[in-house]
Design an enzyme around this catalytic site. Structure first.
Site, PDB file in Angstrom:
ATOM      1  N   CYS A 405      -4.316  -1.002  -5.603  1.00 45.90           N
ATOM      2  CA  CYS A 405      -5.722  -1.409  -5.584  1.00 45.90           C
ATOM      3  C   CYS A 405      -6.121  -2.117  -6.870  1.00 45.90           C
ATOM      4  O   CYS A 405      -6.925  -3.042  -6.849  1.00 45.90           O
ATOM      5  CB  CYS A 405      -6.618  -0.182  -5.424  1.00 45.90           C
ATOM      6  SG  CYS A 405      -6.623   0.565  -3.788  1.00 45.90           S
ATOM      7  N   MET A 406      -5.579  -1.668  -7.992  1.00 50.91           N
ATOM      8  CA  MET A 406      -6.018  -2.151  -9.297  1.00 50.91           C
ATOM      9  C   MET A 406      -5.292  -3.423  -9.744  1.00 50.91           C
ATOM     10  O   MET A 406      -5.437  -3.822 -10.903  1.00 50.91           O
ATOM     11  CB  MET A 406      -5.828  -1.064 -10.351  1.00 50.91           C
ATOM     12  CG  MET A 406      -6.676   0.170 -10.134  1.00 50.91           C
ATOM     13  SD  MET A 406      -6.594   1.336 -11.504  1.00 50.91           S
ATOM     14  CE  MET A 406      -4.844   1.796 -11.487  1.00 50.91           C
TER      15      MET A 406
END
Length: 415
Positions: A405-406
């Site tokens: 996600c990051m």
């Protein structure tokens, strides 16, 4: 600050698991300090984070990639350098300052204030937000009813704490980028930043790449990058989740097929629930023929989408849930795929899924970055030949997003 140099190689993401070359991350800062128990739900967080520790963990995450030869660009720097271009600054201000939101009697004063800021301060405001109290420390109060009734600590410009999840708002698919229309209001302003970056930042302005999705112009036909897996070999896997709409998938498919680089898309019909926020929270590719899956995901109805007889047509093949993995294997040109799921009781499995046990980031085939707290999942991966590089995530993980996600890869090799 010096301008970022243009990447030495072509910008493209040819797979989900090939050697990762270049990536965009966002180091947490003021925007996370704005989270409170009262506003966290509206800002899509389940908890407030200890920001100092979250930054330390994020720094270690970035360093782990640099140690493996990945070039890391920080979103804050990209925004700062982008708004140094007058056209980009004007574009962003035109789209974030609206008399329908701020009131017609306050809009000129707000515009004048933001126009007068230097790029460093303006970038911090764009991401970290601005309260009425902070604004009135610098300018006289506008003679505006809308402004007068605002709480002193209310936000004139809301913070964007979800910017830490750089995967979602823009995702690279083969030789182009999808600048995504976001499902929830709290994230929609992020799209404006990426629209400006990919159009005006010196690293991208002269580069040759396609734009698959038009960002804010796509409106309700939402796509979020956590639902998009670039399988490689001309295939893409997409989750139709609570945040990615089937309409968005169809629009994306037509654009990808028209270019000819993508031959097929497999779309999965996911539960519309926060626990299944994005596909990569329950299913992630970690090697050319290997995936990690959450035990509670089950099997999902799948749809193989392929080009039709004309650019406006699509051929869709329905697959029953039992054939989900067969459809993915066929898209990869494999007789079957290997799916790894750690054996654990239902409660432990749910805990590790909540802590992003499946949301790992492949930095090369069979090598992943993962939160150290997901011990059972990480051990299972290692026993099956996957190299797991662990990072701390006691604070970052509380935001409900893992290493995949990051990260927004902008260059990755094929498989």
């Amino acid at each position: 600050m010096a301008q970022l140099s243009k990447p030495a190689r072509q910008l493209d993401v040819q797979s989900e698991v090939g050697q990762l070359r270049q990536v965009i991350l966002h180091r947490p800062d003021l925007e996370l300090k704005r989270l409170t128990p009262a506003n966290k739900d509206e800002l899509l967080f389940d908890d407030v984070l200890w920001v100092k520790r979250a930054r330390e963990e994020h720094d270690a995450f970035a360093d782990a990639m640099r140690d493996r030869g990945v070039v890391v660009y920080l979103l804050g720097n990209l925004i700062r350098e982008t708004i140094a271009v007058p056209e980009a600054k004007k574009y962003i201000l035109d789209h974030i300052l609206d008399e329908r939101a701020h009131g017609p009697l306050a809009i000129d004063a707000l515009r004048e204030f933001f126009e007068s800021r230097e790029p460093d301060e303006l970038a911090e405001l764009f991401i970290g937000g601005l309260t009425k109290r902070e604004l009135l420390e610098q300018i006289p109060e506008p003679n505006s009813v809308a402004f007068h009734v605002m709480d002193p600590d209310g936000f004139v410009l809301w913070p964007l704490p979800n910017h830490v999840y750089t995967r979602d708002t823009s995702c690279w698919i083969y030789d182009g980028v999808s600048i995504n229309s976001m499902r929830w209001k709290a994230r929609r302003r992020e799209t404006i930043h990426y629209e400006a970056i990919y159009r005006w930042h010196p690293m991208f302005a002269g580069a040759d790449f396609n734009i698959w999705s038009e960002g804010t112009a796509d409106g309700r036909a939402t796509i979020e990058g956590g639902d998009v897996l670039v399988l490689g070999r001309g295939s893409v896997l997409v989750g139709m989740s609570e945040r990615t709409a089937p309409q968005g998938v169809e629009r994306l498919a037509r654009r990808l097929f028209y270019d000819g680089k993508v031959k097929r898309i497999v779309a999965l019909n996911m539960p519309k629930a926060r626990a299944f926020m994005h596909l990569d929270t329950v299913l992630t590719q970690i090697a050319p023929d290997t995936f990690i899956a959450y035990a509670g995901m089950g099997l999902l109805p799948a749809y193989t989408i392929e080009p039709g007889d004309s650019p406006s047509e699509l051929n869709v093949t329905d697959h029953p849930a039992d054939d989900m993995y067969k459809a993915i294997a066929a898209a990869l040109g494999e007789p079957e795929i290997r799916v790894l799921t750690a054996t654990q009781d239902v409660h432990a499995a749910a805990r590790e899924q909540w802590d992003d046990g499946c949301n790992v980031l492949a930095i090369e085939p069979g090598v992943v970055l993962a939160y150290e707290r997901n011990v059972t999942t990480n051990t299972h991966l290692r026993r099956n030949g996957i190299e797991v590089i662990t990072i701390r995530g006691s604070e970052l993980g509380r935001g409900r997003g893992g290493p995949r996600c990051m990260s927004c890869p902008i260059q990755r090799d094929g498989i």
